[in-house]
Design a protein around this motif. Structure first.
Motif, PDB file in Angstrom:
ATOM      1  N   PRO A   7      62.848  42.147  54.383  1.00  9.93           N
ATOM      2  CA  PRO A   7      61.642  41.335  54.614  1.00  9.93           C
ATOM      3  C   PRO A   7      60.473  42.162  55.159  1.00  9.93           C
ATOM      4  N   THR A   8      60.788  43.200  55.954  1.00  8.47           N
ATOM      5  CA  THR A   8      59.731  44.088  56.444  1.00  8.47           C
ATOM      6  C   THR A   8      59.058  44.818  55.288  1.00  8.47           C
ATOM      7  N   ASP A   9      59.855  45.301  54.340  1.00 10.71           N
ATOM      8  CA  ASP A   9      59.305  45.944  53.142  1.00 10.71           C
ATOM      9  C   ASP A   9      58.377  44.990  52.394  1.00 10.71           C
ATOM     10  N   LEU A  10      58.816  43.754  52.263  1.00 16.15           N
ATOM     11  CA  LEU A  10      58.035  42.759  51.521  1.00 16.15           C
ATOM     12  C   LEU A  10      56.711  42.479  52.219  1.00 16.15           C
ATOM     13  N   ALA A  11      56.751  42.363  53.536  1.00 16.77           N
ATOM     14  CA  ALA A  11      55.528  42.098  54.286  1.00 16.77           C
ATOM     15  C   ALA A  11      54.544  43.261  54.154  1.00 16.77           C
ATOM     16  N   LEU A  12      55.070  44.483  54.182  1.00 11.92           N
ATOM     17  CA  LEU A  12      54.205  45.651  54.050  1.00 11.92           C
ATOM     18  C   LEU A  12      53.617  45.748  52.644  1.00 11.92           C
ATOM     19  N   LEU A  13      54.415  45.421  51.635  1.00 11.21           N
ATOM     20  CA  LEU A  13      53.908  45.440  50.257  1.00 11.21           C
ATOM     21  C   LEU A  13      52.814  44.396  50.077  1.00 11.21           C
ATOM     22  N   ALA A  14      52.956  43.261  50.747  1.00 16.29           N
ATOM     23  CA  ALA A  14      51.935  42.210  50.669  1.00 16.29           C
ATOM     24  C   ALA A  14      50.615  42.685  51.270  1.00 16.29           C
ATOM     25  N   VAL A  15      50.696  43.456  52.357  1.00 17.40           N
ATOM     26  CA  VAL A  15      49.476  43.999  52.965  1.00 17.40           C
ATOM     27  C   VAL A  15      48.806  44.981  52.014  1.00 17.40           C
ATOM     28  N   ILE A  16      49.600  45.827  51.367  1.00 16.61           N
ATOM     29  CA  ILE A  16      49.055  46.779  50.399  1.00 16.61           C
ATOM     30  C   ILE A  16      48.409  46.044  49.233  1.00 16.61           C
ATOM     31  N   ALA A  17      49.037  44.951  48.788  1.00 19.07           N
ATOM     32  CA  ALA A  17      48.469  44.160  47.692  1.00 19.07           C
ATOM     33  C   ALA A  17      47.121  43.571  48.087  1.00 19.07           C
ATOM     34  N   GLN A  18      46.992  43.177  49.348  1.00 22.96           N
ATOM     35  CA  GLN A  18      45.716  42.644  49.822  1.00 22.96           C
ATOM     36  C   GLN A  18      44.650  43.734  49.829  1.00 22.96           C
ATOM     37  N   LEU A  19      45.029  44.949  50.197  1.00 24.75           N
ATOM     38  CA  LEU A  19      44.097  46.065  50.140  1.00 24.75           C
ATOM     39  C   LEU A  19      43.648  46.318  48.704  1.00 24.75           C
ATOM     40  N   ALA A  20      44.581  46.236  47.774  1.00 24.24           N
ATOM     41  CA  ALA A  20      44.240  46.422  46.361  1.00 24.24           C
ATOM     42  C   ALA A  20      43.258  45.361  45.904  1.00 24.24           C
ATOM     43  N   ALA A  21      43.491  44.107  46.306  1.00 21.14           N
ATOM     44  CA  ALA A  21      42.587  43.020  45.937  1.00 21.14           C
ATOM     45  C   ALA A  21      41.193  43.246  46.506  1.00 21.14           C
ATOM     46  N   THR A  22      41.140  43.693  47.747  1.00 22.78           N
ATOM     47  CA  THR A  22      39.850  43.964  48.390  1.00 22.78           C
ATOM     48  C   THR A  22      39.099  45.069  47.657  1.00 22.78           C
ATOM     49  N   ALA A  23      39.819  46.126  47.294  1.00 17.60           N
ATOM     50  CA  ALA A  23      39.198  47.241  46.582  1.00 17.60           C
ATOM     51  C   ALA A  23      38.674  46.801  45.224  1.00 17.60           C
ATOM     52  N   MET A  24      39.455  45.999  44.498  1.00 16.47           N
ATOM     53  CA  MET A  24      39.043  45.539  43.176  1.00 16.47           C
ATOM     54  C   MET A  24      37.847  44.598  43.264  1.00 16.47           C
ATOM     55  N   GLU A  25      37.853  43.725  44.252  1.00 14.56           N
ATOM     56  CA  GLU A  25      36.741  42.790  44.411  1.00 14.56           C
ATOM     57  C   GLU A  25      35.460  43.554  44.763  1.00 14.56           C
ATOM     58  N   ARG A  26      35.576  44.534  45.617  1.00 14.22           N
ATOM     59  CA  ARG A  26      34.401  45.323  45.989  1.00 14.22           C
ATOM     60  C   ARG A  26      33.873  46.104  44.784  1.00 14.22           C
ATOM     61  N   ALA A  27      34.790  46.639  43.983  1.00 16.65           N
ATOM     62  CA  ALA A  27      34.380  47.375  42.786  1.00 16.65           C
ATOM     63  C   ALA A  27      33.613  46.476  41.827  1.00 16.65           C
ATOM     64  N   GLU A  28      34.046  45.224  41.701  1.00 18.32           N
ATOM     65  CA  GLU A  28      33.333  44.269  40.845  1.00 18.32           C
ATOM     66  C   GLU A  28      31.922  44.015  41.358  1.00 18.32           C
ATOM     67  N   HIS A  29      31.785  43.870  42.662  1.00 16.14           N
ATOM     68  CA  HIS A  29      30.479  43.606  43.258  1.00 16.14           C
ATOM     69  C   HIS A  29      29.540  44.801  43.070  1.00 16.14           C
ATOM     70  N   VAL A  30      30.096  45.998  43.264  1.00 17.09           N
ATOM     71  CA  VAL A  30      29.274  47.202  43.102  1.00 17.09           C
ATOM     72  C   VAL A  30      28.802  47.334  41.662  1.00 17.09           C
ATOM     73  N   THR A  31      29.703  47.062  40.708  1.00 18.84           N
ATOM     74  CA  THR A  31      29.351  47.140  39.292  1.00 18.84           C
ATOM     75  C   THR A  31      28.259  46.126  38.943  1.00 18.84           C
ATOM     76  N   ALA A  32      28.384  44.925  39.503  1.00 22.05           N
ATOM     77  CA  ALA A  32      27.408  43.866  39.222  1.00 22.05           C
ATOM     78  C   ALA A  32      26.032  44.202  39.767  1.00 22.05           C
ATOM     79  N   GLU A  33      25.992  44.985  40.835  1.00 21.13           N
ATOM     80  CA  GLU A  33      24.723  45.343  41.459  1.00 21.13           C
ATOM     81  C   GLU A  33      23.991  46.460  40.729  1.00 21.13           C
ATOM     82  N   VAL A  34      24.740  47.246  39.944  1.00 23.12           N
ATOM     83  CA  VAL A  34      24.148  48.390  39.254  1.00 23.12           C
ATOM     84  C   VAL A  34      23.281  47.931  38.075  1.00 23.12           C
TER      85      VAL A  34
END
Length: 204
Positions: free
Chosen positions: A177-204
Protein backbone atom coordinates in the motif's frame (compact mmCIF):
# COMPACT_ATOMS: atom_id res chain seq x y z
CA UNK A 1 17.45 -27.61 34.14
CA UNK A 2 18.70 -27.46 30.57
CA UNK A 3 15.38 -28.77 29.25
CA UNK A 4 13.55 -26.05 31.20
CA UNK A 5 15.54 -23.38 29.34
CA UNK A 6 14.99 -24.85 25.89
CA UNK A 7 11.60 -23.26 25.23
CA UNK A 8 12.50 -19.73 26.45
CA UNK A 9 15.68 -19.81 24.38
CA UNK A 10 13.76 -20.99 21.34
CA UNK A 11 11.23 -18.22 21.86
CA UNK A 12 13.97 -15.59 22.13
CA UNK A 13 15.63 -16.90 18.96
CA UNK A 14 12.37 -16.69 17.02
CA UNK A 15 11.60 -13.24 18.39
CA UNK A 16 15.08 -12.02 17.46
CA UNK A 17 14.62 -13.36 13.91
CA UNK A 18 11.23 -11.65 13.65
CA UNK A 19 12.59 -8.30 14.86
CA UNK A 20 15.57 -8.57 12.51
CA UNK A 21 13.21 -9.12 9.57
CA UNK A 22 10.99 -6.22 10.65
CA UNK A 23 14.04 -3.98 10.94
CA UNK A 24 15.11 -4.96 7.42
CA UNK A 25 11.63 -4.17 6.06
CA UNK A 26 11.60 -0.80 7.83
CA UNK A 27 14.99 0.08 6.35
CA UNK A 28 13.67 -0.78 2.89
CA UNK A 29 10.58 1.40 3.40
CA UNK A 30 12.70 4.31 4.64
CA UNK A 31 14.97 4.00 1.60
CA UNK A 32 11.93 3.93 -0.69
CA UNK A 33 10.51 7.05 0.94
CA UNK A 34 13.85 8.81 0.62
CA UNK A 35 14.11 7.99 -3.08
CA UNK A 36 10.58 9.14 -3.77
CA UNK A 37 11.08 12.36 -1.82
CA UNK A 38 14.24 13.11 -3.80
CA UNK A 39 12.42 12.36 -7.06
CA UNK A 40 9.43 14.49 -6.12
CA UNK A 41 11.61 17.50 -5.26
CA UNK A 42 13.37 17.32 -8.62
CA UNK A 43 10.20 16.71 -10.61
CA UNK A 44 8.30 19.44 -8.80
CA UNK A 45 11.05 21.92 -9.66
CA UNK A 46 10.98 20.80 -13.28
CA UNK A 47 7.19 20.89 -13.59
CA UNK A 48 6.97 24.46 -12.29
CA UNK A 49 9.60 25.67 -14.77
CA UNK A 50 7.95 24.27 -17.92
CA UNK A 51 8.21 26.53 -20.96
CA UNK A 52 7.19 26.22 -24.60
CA UNK A 53 10.61 24.64 -25.24
CA UNK A 54 10.22 21.92 -22.61
CA UNK A 55 10.26 18.38 -23.97
CA UNK A 56 7.15 17.13 -22.18
CA UNK A 57 7.67 13.51 -23.27
CA UNK A 58 11.19 13.62 -21.87
CA UNK A 59 9.78 15.02 -18.63
CA UNK A 60 7.16 12.29 -18.42
CA UNK A 61 9.87 9.71 -19.08
CA UNK A 62 11.85 11.04 -16.10
CA UNK A 63 8.72 11.03 -13.93
CA UNK A 64 8.02 7.39 -14.75
CA UNK A 65 11.65 6.32 -14.35
CA UNK A 66 11.82 7.96 -10.91
CA UNK A 67 8.59 6.28 -9.82
CA UNK A 68 9.60 2.79 -10.93
CA UNK A 69 13.05 3.08 -9.36
CA UNK A 70 11.61 4.25 -6.06
CA UNK A 71 9.23 1.30 -5.72
CA UNK A 72 11.62 -1.30 -7.20
CA UNK A 73 9.42 -2.18 -10.15
CA UNK A 74 11.07 -3.93 -13.11
CA UNK A 75 8.82 -2.25 -15.66
CA UNK A 76 5.91 0.08 -16.17
CA UNK A 77 4.23 2.51 -18.48
CA UNK A 78 2.62 5.90 -18.70
CA UNK A 79 -0.51 5.47 -20.78
CA UNK A 80 -2.42 8.48 -22.07
CA UNK A 81 -5.98 8.70 -23.33
CA UNK A 82 -6.43 9.86 -26.92
CA UNK A 83 -9.17 12.47 -26.51
CA UNK A 84 -10.50 11.88 -30.02
CA UNK A 85 -10.71 8.07 -30.03
CA UNK A 86 -10.60 7.44 -26.25
CA UNK A 87 -8.01 4.75 -26.92
CA UNK A 88 -5.24 4.01 -24.42
CA UNK A 89 -1.87 4.98 -25.90
CA UNK A 90 1.40 3.67 -24.44
CA UNK A 91 3.29 6.95 -24.43
CA UNK A 92 6.27 6.21 -22.16
CA UNK A 93 7.44 2.68 -21.40
CA UNK A 94 10.20 1.23 -19.21
CA UNK A 95 11.19 -2.42 -19.15
CA UNK A 96 11.90 -5.16 -21.67
CA UNK A 97 9.16 -4.05 -24.09
CA UNK A 98 10.20 -0.38 -24.09
CA UNK A 99 11.10 -0.02 -27.76
CA UNK A 100 8.23 -2.01 -29.26
CA UNK A 101 5.38 -0.97 -26.99
CA UNK A 102 5.59 2.82 -27.37
CA UNK A 103 2.60 4.20 -29.32
CA UNK A 104 0.72 0.89 -29.13
CA UNK A 105 -3.02 1.48 -28.66
CA UNK A 106 -5.69 -0.40 -26.76
CA UNK A 107 -9.45 0.13 -27.06
CA UNK A 108 -11.15 2.16 -24.35
CA UNK A 109 -11.72 0.19 -21.15
CA UNK A 110 -9.30 -2.64 -22.03
CA UNK A 111 -7.60 -4.45 -19.17
CA UNK A 112 -6.80 -3.19 -15.70
CA UNK A 113 -5.42 0.10 -17.05
CA UNK A 114 -8.66 0.71 -18.93
CA UNK A 115 -10.70 -0.06 -15.84
CA UNK A 116 -8.64 2.37 -13.73
CA UNK A 117 -9.04 5.11 -16.35
CA UNK A 118 -12.81 4.61 -16.43
CA UNK A 119 -13.39 4.29 -12.70
CA UNK A 120 -10.74 6.76 -11.49
CA UNK A 121 -9.56 4.27 -8.86
CA UNK A 122 -6.07 3.03 -8.01
CA UNK A 123 -5.47 -0.72 -7.74
CA UNK A 124 -2.78 -2.99 -6.36
CA UNK A 125 -2.87 -6.58 -7.60
CA UNK A 126 -0.65 -9.39 -6.26
CA UNK A 127 -1.43 -11.73 -9.19
CA UNK A 128 -2.67 -9.91 -12.28
CA UNK A 129 -3.58 -13.06 -14.19
CA UNK A 130 -6.11 -14.04 -11.56
CA UNK A 131 -7.87 -10.68 -11.81
CA UNK A 132 -10.95 -10.77 -14.10
CA UNK A 133 -10.11 -7.26 -15.39
CA UNK A 134 -6.70 -8.34 -16.70
CA UNK A 135 -6.17 -8.49 -20.47
CA UNK A 136 -3.32 -10.67 -21.77
CA UNK A 137 -3.22 -8.86 -25.13
CA UNK A 138 -0.06 -6.86 -24.44
CA UNK A 139 1.72 -9.77 -22.75
CA UNK A 140 1.00 -12.06 -25.69
CA UNK A 141 1.94 -9.58 -28.40
CA UNK A 142 5.14 -8.34 -26.79
CA UNK A 143 6.33 -11.54 -25.07
CA UNK A 144 5.97 -10.18 -21.58
CA UNK A 145 4.67 -11.79 -18.41
CA UNK A 146 2.81 -9.65 -15.90
CA UNK A 147 2.72 -10.94 -12.33
CA UNK A 148 2.33 -8.22 -9.72
CA UNK A 149 0.84 -4.91 -10.83
CA UNK A 150 -0.17 -1.46 -9.64
CA UNK A 151 -2.12 1.10 -11.61
CA UNK A 152 -3.10 4.66 -10.72
CA UNK A 153 -4.99 7.34 -12.68
CA UNK A 154 -3.33 10.51 -13.96
CA UNK A 155 -6.01 13.13 -13.43
CA UNK A 156 -6.60 16.85 -13.06
CA UNK A 157 -9.55 18.35 -11.22
CA UNK A 158 -11.91 17.80 -14.14
CA UNK A 159 -10.62 14.92 -16.30
CA UNK A 160 -8.58 11.73 -16.46
CA UNK A 161 -5.53 12.08 -18.71
CA UNK A 162 -4.29 8.52 -18.46
CA UNK A 163 -2.78 6.01 -16.05
CA UNK A 164 0.59 4.93 -14.72
CA UNK A 165 1.30 1.22 -14.32
CA UNK A 166 4.08 -0.47 -12.36
CA UNK A 167 4.83 -4.13 -13.01
CA UNK A 168 6.66 -7.01 -11.35
CA UNK A 169 8.44 -5.79 -8.24
CA UNK A 170 12.05 -6.91 -7.87
CA UNK A 171 12.89 -10.14 -6.00
CA UNK A 172 9.40 -11.53 -6.65
CA UNK A 173 7.97 -9.39 -3.87
CA UNK A 174 4.47 -7.93 -3.84
CA UNK A 175 3.75 -4.23 -4.10
CA UNK A 176 2.62 -2.64 -0.84
CA UNK A 177 0.00 0.00 0.00
CA UNK A 178 2.94 2.36 0.62
CA UNK A 179 4.14 1.74 -2.95
CA UNK A 180 0.66 2.47 -4.25
CA UNK A 181 0.38 5.71 -2.31
CA UNK A 182 3.76 6.87 -3.59
CA UNK A 183 2.86 5.98 -7.19
CA UNK A 184 -0.34 8.01 -6.80
CA UNK A 185 1.70 11.04 -5.74
CA UNK A 186 3.95 10.63 -8.78
CA UNK A 187 0.86 10.37 -11.00
CA UNK A 188 -0.39 13.66 -9.57
CA UNK A 189 2.95 15.28 -10.40
CA UNK A 190 2.63 13.97 -13.95
CA UNK A 191 -0.87 15.44 -14.22
CA UNK A 192 0.36 18.79 -12.94
CA UNK A 193 3.22 18.83 -15.43
CA UNK A 194 0.93 17.94 -18.35
CA UNK A 195 -1.67 20.53 -17.38
CA UNK A 196 0.98 23.22 -17.09
CA UNK A 197 2.42 22.24 -20.47
CA UNK A 198 -1.03 22.66 -22.02
CA UNK A 199 -1.39 26.12 -20.52
CA UNK A 200 2.05 27.20 -21.70
CA UNK A 201 1.31 25.95 -25.22
CA UNK A 202 -2.02 27.80 -25.27
CA UNK A 203 -0.30 31.03 -24.27
CA UNK A 204 2.27 30.88 -27.07
Amino acid sequence: MASDLREPIRFLQLENARLTEENHDLREEIETLRQVLDAMIVLQDISTSITSKTNILGLLDRILESALKAINATGGSLILIDEDTRELVFTVVHGSARESLVNYRLPQGTGIAGWVAQHFESVIIPNARLDPRFSSTVDNLFHFETHTMMCVPIATSNRVLGVITALNKNNNKEFTPTDLALLAVIAQLAATAMERAEHVTAEV
